[in-house]
Design an enzyme around this catalytic site. Sequence first.
Site, PDB file in Angstrom:
ATOM      1  N   ASP A  20      -5.761   6.862 -11.900  1.00 19.00           N
ATOM      2  CA  ASP A  20      -6.331   5.560 -11.783  1.00 19.00           C
ATOM      3  C   ASP A  20      -6.406   4.793 -10.374  1.00 19.00           C
ATOM      4  O   ASP A  20      -5.681   5.334  -9.270  1.00 19.00           O
ATOM      5  CB  ASP A  20      -5.108   4.810 -12.662  1.00 19.00           C
ATOM      6  CG  ASP A  20      -3.771   4.756 -11.958  1.00 19.00           C
ATOM      7  OD1 ASP A  20      -3.417   3.990 -11.002  1.00 19.00           O
ATOM      8  OD2 ASP A  20      -2.925   5.573 -12.667  1.00 19.00           O
TER       9      ASP A  20
ATOM     10  N   HIS B 247     -10.440   1.535  -0.497  1.00 14.50           N
ATOM     11  CA  HIS B 247     -10.837   0.962   0.519  1.00 14.50           C
ATOM     12  C   HIS B 247     -11.299  -0.384   0.768  1.00 14.50           C
ATOM     13  O   HIS B 247     -12.464  -0.621   1.368  1.00 14.50           O
ATOM     14  CB  HIS B 247     -11.442   1.791   1.673  1.00 14.50           C
ATOM     15  CG  HIS B 247     -10.867   2.365   2.888  1.00 14.50           C
ATOM     16  ND1 HIS B 247     -11.261   2.656   3.965  1.00 14.50           N
ATOM     17  CD2 HIS B 247      -9.139   2.262   3.259  1.00 14.50           C
ATOM     18  CE1 HIS B 247     -10.325   2.909   4.784  1.00 14.50           C
ATOM     19  NE2 HIS B 247      -9.058   2.955   4.365  1.00 14.50           N
TER      20      HIS B 247
ATOM     21  N   HIS C  46     -10.346  -3.704   1.034  1.00 17.79           N
ATOM     22  CA  HIS C  46     -10.332  -4.718   2.385  1.00 17.79           C
ATOM     23  C   HIS C  46     -10.928  -4.172   3.667  1.00 17.79           C
ATOM     24  O   HIS C  46     -11.993  -5.004   4.343  1.00 17.79           O
ATOM     25  CB  HIS C  46      -8.781  -4.908   2.655  1.00 17.79           C
ATOM     26  CG  HIS C  46      -8.239  -5.925   1.692  1.00 17.79           C
ATOM     27  ND1 HIS C  46      -7.141  -6.455   1.396  1.00 17.79           N
ATOM     28  CD2 HIS C  46      -9.147  -6.516   0.640  1.00 17.79           C
ATOM     29  CE1 HIS C  46      -6.856  -7.324   0.520  1.00 17.79           C
ATOM     30  NE2 HIS C  46      -8.022  -7.486  -0.267  1.00 17.79           N
TER      31      HIS C  46
ATOM     32  N   HIS D  84       0.767  -1.346  -0.062  1.00 12.29           N
ATOM     33  CA  HIS D  84      -0.016  -0.215  -0.125  1.00 12.29           C
ATOM     34  C   HIS D  84       0.822   1.160  -0.034  1.00 12.29           C
ATOM     35  O   HIS D  84       0.511   2.133  -0.719  1.00 12.29           O
ATOM     36  CB  HIS D  84      -0.977  -0.174   1.350  1.00 12.29           C
ATOM     37  CG  HIS D  84      -2.034   1.028   1.170  1.00 12.29           C
ATOM     38  ND1 HIS D  84      -3.156   0.702   0.321  1.00 12.29           N
ATOM     39  CD2 HIS D  84      -2.219   2.223   1.731  1.00 12.29           C
ATOM     40  CE1 HIS D  84      -3.975   1.835   0.293  1.00 12.29           C
ATOM     41  NE2 HIS D  84      -3.299   2.660   1.350  1.00 12.29           N
TER      42      HIS D  84
END
Lengths: 739, 233
Positions: free
Chosen positions: A492, A91, A93, A44
Amino acid sequence: MTVSQETLDEIALSRAEYEAVVDRLGREPSQLELGLFGALWSEHCGYKHTKALLRTLPSSSDRMLVAPGAENAGVVDLGDGLAVAMKIESHNHPSAVEPFEGAATGVGGIIRDIFAMGARPIALLNSLRFGQPDGARTRYLLNGVIGGISSYGNCIGIPDVGGEIFFSNAYKGNPLVNAMCVGLIENGRVASASAKNPGDLLLLVGADTGRDGIHGASGLASRTFGEQAELRSAVQVGNPFLEKVLIEACLEALVLPGVVGLQDCGAAGITSAAIEMAERSGMGLRLYVDRVPRRELGMTPYEVMLSESQERMLLAVTPGHEGPVFELFKKWDLDASVIGEFETGSNVSIFDEGILASTTPIVALTDAPEYILSNQKPQWLTTLQNADLSKVPMPDTSPAETLLRMLAAPNIASRFPLYRQYDYHVQTNTVIEPGGDAAVLRLKGSKRGIALSTDCNGRICFLDPNVGTVIAVAESCRNLSVTGAEPVALTDGLNFGNPETPDVQFQLTESIKGMSRAAEAFGIPIVSGNASLYNESAGKAIFPTPIIGSLGLLEDVEKHSTVGFKSEGDVIVLLGSESVWDSTDGLAGSEYLDFVHDRVEGQPRIDLDLEIRVQSVCRAAVRAGLVLSAHDVSDGGIAITIAECSIIGGIGATIDESPAAGGLRWDAAMFGESQSRIVVTVSADRLSDLLALAATEDVPATVMGTVGGDALSFGDMFTTPLATAAEAWKTGFSAATSD
Amino acid sequence: MRFGIVVFPGTWSERDTNHAISGVLGQEAEYIWHGDDKIDHFDAIVLPGGFSYGDFLRCGAIARFSPVMEAVRAFADRGGPVIGICNGFQILCESGLLPGVLMRNDHLEFRCIWTDLKVENSSTMFTSAAKQGQVLHIPMSHGEGNFQADSATIERLEGEGQVVFRYADTNGNVTPEVNPNGSINNIAGIVNGRGNVLGMMPHPEKACEALIGGTDGNVIFSSMIENIVNSLA
């Protein structure tokens, strides 16, 4: 000393990565340091599997004010002293684990990225993917996510103007919740997330820090997950009221003397925010964790550094100027504390109660390992692509029945039951409301306006990640062009499965190649981006879903076009094709093939050169006032496009040629999804002008029929009352998503 | 004339209201911070929409205790014009400046839609620019707009002409089908007995220009301006 596998799993580092940490430090890391590496080397924050690919994306343009990755969001110049910051964030998960708070804090996070740039947030969009809505779990997720977006967005006073929602069981165990935010910067006041000089103070403002969201970046966002409940404590809880106040206070603070930097505290909390800020400033940093206001007693430095408590921001302030900053935050009833200071050097040193807990070279932390992906096309994909679509059986329903069935399909039916739960009027700029191809906003004090869209058909990207991503870019831009807006920038949101598997490596590599090719062809930059990997459940990856957010510019916002047919006698013209109806090729990856036949197969295609010319003609026609309505042909093909134009306009239409004319398959003719087609209407006396305009750019323009009456007529094949079609389309979404 | 627009932490319609009043209608407007209690230099007060204090506890329940609301109450007691929009209406009810309560929408969802409001009383200072029975096209955006009161209060409001707006269809028919939130008698806006305090759930400031969907909201602000300017003359 050897670190346990359990510890490594908790922070999602591989053993090889751990060894790289030891190598860089020249010693074993402490537990605190291991937490910092885990967070910053997470997928991330560290973009380990995408960095190399993302570098290949086109990012230069005369309009770019801030380069991608350089700050919290990209910034595009619109002229007239106006600039726009835009970004998408996922967001996924958190929303799978705790849908309401997961979605709410997703919205909160992307808003902070935008006002960190000094921009006032003016629009939100959201791009959602769920499993088929007939399952109880999907409905729980759907209601939770919509509730979370609605609760957070409505409270904060930013209009939710658009986006998409798409159902497919490819997303059943792993829904996608991507939010896009757009902010306006006036007078060229772009903020930077950096300090100016050694000695500058680091202030933490906003919420207190709690134990929520620890391991959000490394745990939830950066690996696949099976036991969902166990990770619930990694989901943060949002407070939109606090964020609304924080926006106002931070935007006011930016004009105070001595306030030199503003940074969002998002994934990986203070660790990521403060260390990135130091890196960007080319300075070292001393952090005093004991000065961070806490929600609870007994938090360790590790917990404080990794907490993802929401509604916090960091400020860099020149010493001596902090007084008025404290006063301002007090006025807004917000906490502000000095938690560190920038210094010469290149280390981050963390102190707790006056004791040095860790000192680490910043570059060791921020320069995460980089992996080069393989690019091997899987054999199963070739088989799917080569499927013989002419062998697809005809549906067991009549053309009229099939049209009604398609209009009520969860992926096609009107989204009004959903977006009426979002405030799309606040800030009084909304010219085209949700439900059009793109949202259009006016910019107060200027004649200009912007158009916004998000798009990505994951099914098509699954069948061909390269072509599918080209199509995602093309369609997102087409949505802008039908309103009359010129595409000027893209952002994107990459949503893919586990990047350690060869199939996903192929999908990622090809998708980025396609994005690059399409953006270059349109001549527009990709100004920001987000990557969410490891989206799979039970070992099955989601459809590759590179969501494209696009920004368009209208020089004169009064001159825009809308979807609905307008008046009796207007002529319906198809731009982009010489034939009224589609061929069997158009069935590839289509909604019809999936919804009616439960098949996802075929080879998607697009002629980018034609696409660009079609869009250019459409925009010119809108600008010239030739076009009375415009709607792009996408999910459900031309029959659905015509039906939507009629239903929204409240007036019927007659298409002259039968979908079965010349022995065509009527299902492919009506519901095929060949690209680069736009349905426009023009008054009869301006038809020749439109055809002449199309001819100048060598764009096929085919007269299809006329607007009028209270029915939809398809040649001599069938006629359906408009009211019946409207009923199917308007009630389909609620019918599919509730009992 | 000069409008004062009250800003609580969490208010978000103050800028929209300012745009409608000063940007579109050319009047003076200033913000009043919730901690201020000096408002006597204004000719009219607006309590705009938003989520004051996060709507924690109950919409408007905390705002009623702010220093500015003491001043607003005194201002209204002296006959000063006050308009509460959406959250402002909720605050007026919580403060007792208007009767009744605004409950959760009966379908339990937030609703953002265009509504058609039938003007039931065009003789108020907020509606004199409209014709009796005229239909105004104005958007609403709320989760708690379900107006309710005890039957004696409703009878009084109805009997005294204090019901100013009702949700209707485009032709002015008041039916259960067009009631967007469950409000009793389709009530969308009311005035106090003296006629100087109006509360309404839909947002007139969001219908101030044709480009964003219509100008019917200006009828309300224009009525106020005309009546107040005349009374000052």
